[in-house]
Write an enzyme that holds these catalytic residues in place. Structure first.
Site, mmCIF file in Angstrom:
data_model
loop_
_atom_site.group_PDB
_atom_site.id
_atom_site.type_symbol
_atom_site.label_atom_id
_atom_site.label_comp_id
_atom_site.label_asym_id
_atom_site.label_seq_id
_atom_site.Cartn_x
_atom_site.Cartn_y
_atom_site.Cartn_z
ATOM 1 N N CYS A 70 84.151 58.010 -6.965
ATOM 2 C CA CYS A 70 82.829 57.413 -6.702
ATOM 3 C C CYS A 70 81.697 58.639 -6.588
ATOM 4 O O CYS A 70 81.918 59.580 -5.793
ATOM 5 C CB CYS A 70 82.841 56.784 -5.267
ATOM 6 S SG CYS A 70 81.228 56.039 -4.908
ATOM 7 N N CYS A 182 77.822 56.802 -12.288
ATOM 8 C CA CYS A 182 78.448 56.122 -11.440
ATOM 9 C C CYS A 182 79.682 55.118 -11.938
ATOM 10 O O CYS A 182 79.593 54.754 -13.057
ATOM 11 C CB CYS A 182 77.355 54.975 -11.109
ATOM 12 S SG CYS A 182 78.096 53.310 -10.015
HETATM 13 N N1 DGL Z 1 80.993 53.572 -7.764
HETATM 14 C C1 DGL Z 1 80.242 54.285 -7.142
HETATM 15 C C2 DGL Z 1 79.543 55.660 -7.832
HETATM 16 O O1 DGL Z 1 80.202 56.060 -8.497
HETATM 17 C C3 DGL Z 1 78.944 53.669 -6.442
HETATM 18 C C4 DGL Z 1 79.119 52.412 -5.934
HETATM 19 C C5 DGL Z 1 78.108 51.802 -5.031
HETATM 20 O O2 DGL Z 1 76.927 52.020 -4.926
HETATM 21 O O3 DGL Z 1 78.659 51.168 -3.924
HETATM 22 O O4 DGL Z 1 78.558 55.946 -7.422
#
Ligand code: DGL
Length: 267
Positions: A70, A182
């Site tokens: 993430c 993301c």
């Molecule tokens: N998957 C997360 C990232 O790579 C973001 C997810 C979220 O906003 O909860 O930034």
């Protein structure tokens, strides 16, 4: 020997899919912080607390390495996590550096999609100062996209409409690469591919992150074997329905796995 993968929701599965392909002889524990997804529109203080709590639960179960799959969580907590735990911890940041390098010859610009929280962090500003000397990078927050993804909204017409709205003010002739900053966004790679002019490349940091993971496991002497591709899921909220969703999402991304670009991970 189990490698932890952590994300707010199903985004990190796009990285896990890459790990299962490249490192199949490992076992995995995937945790989604379902009580608090999405992170990208919340305060850094809240998100920091959520991450530390969730990773604490993974550590209680037992992990030998951890991928913070993430970008948002990495930008908030990677330093504190590394100060807290002695096992290898691999983070992620938007693959801006390879995108800038790949784009240099074309004279076109780079557009980074990420959560609002990632783009606001000092870490992202520092990344741009390091790698974007020619100031060719523009950044576009997509606050709604994680929520679409968490609802498994992969309908082409709906999602094309969403992206076209977001890109309405951009002259795409000026851009050579879009960075998916993301881990939820690679679910939309094929939809974006259909929508964008063919001269625009789409990159994400997943392959580079898994390469970094493999290198770190070797450095810690735990690179060989250790499992059989077993994946165990856990959530901070109610597990049963969400586990079914994770299985669907993992199968979806494995079917639609698009190998694109290298990455800059935090290291
Ligand atoms: N998957 C997360 C990232 O790579 C973001 C997810 C979220 O906003 O909860 O930034």
């Amino acid at each position: 020997m189990r490698i932890g993968f952590f994300d707010s929701g199903i985004g990190g599965l796009t990285v896990l899919a890459e790990a299962l392909r490249r490192l199949p002889a490992k076992d995995y524990l995937y945790m989604a912080d379902t009580l608090h997804v999405p992170y990208g529109t919340k305060s850094p203080e809240d998100v920091r607390k959520f991450i530390m709590e969730s990773v604490g639960k993974m550590v209680d179960i037992g992990i030998d390495a951890l991928v913070i799959a993430c970008n948002t969580a990495t930008s908030i907590a990677i330093q504190e996590l590394r100060e807290t735990y002695a096992f290898p911890i691999i983070g992620m940041e938007p693959a801006v550096k390879p995108a800038v390098e790949m784009n240099r010859a074309t004279g076109r610009r780079v557009l980074v999609f990420a959560t609002p929280l990632t783009l606001k962090q000092q870490k992202y500003g520092a990344l741009l100062s390091r790698v974007d000397e020619a100031r060719i990078v523009d950044s576009l927050p997509l606050p709604e996209l994680v929520e679409y993804c968490e609802r498994l909204q992969f309908d082409e017409e709906i999602m094309k409409g969403y992206f076209l709205g977001k890109l309405a003010d951009y002259d795409l002739d000026h851009y050579g690469i879009i960075v998916l900053g993301c881990t939820h966004y690679p679910y939309y790679t094929n939809i974006l591919r259909d929508l964008l002019p063919p001269h625009i490349g789409i990159v994400n940091g997943n392959a580079g992150t898994v390469k970094r993971l493999a290198a770190q496991l070797n450095r810690f002497g735990i690179g060989e074997g250790g499992g059989s591709g077993d994946v165990r899921f856990m959530c901070s909220g109610d597990d049963s329905a969400y586990t079914a969703k994770m299985e669907i999402a993992l199968a979806y991304i494995q079917e639609n796995l698009v190998l694109s670009g290298e990455t800059e991970s935090v290291g």
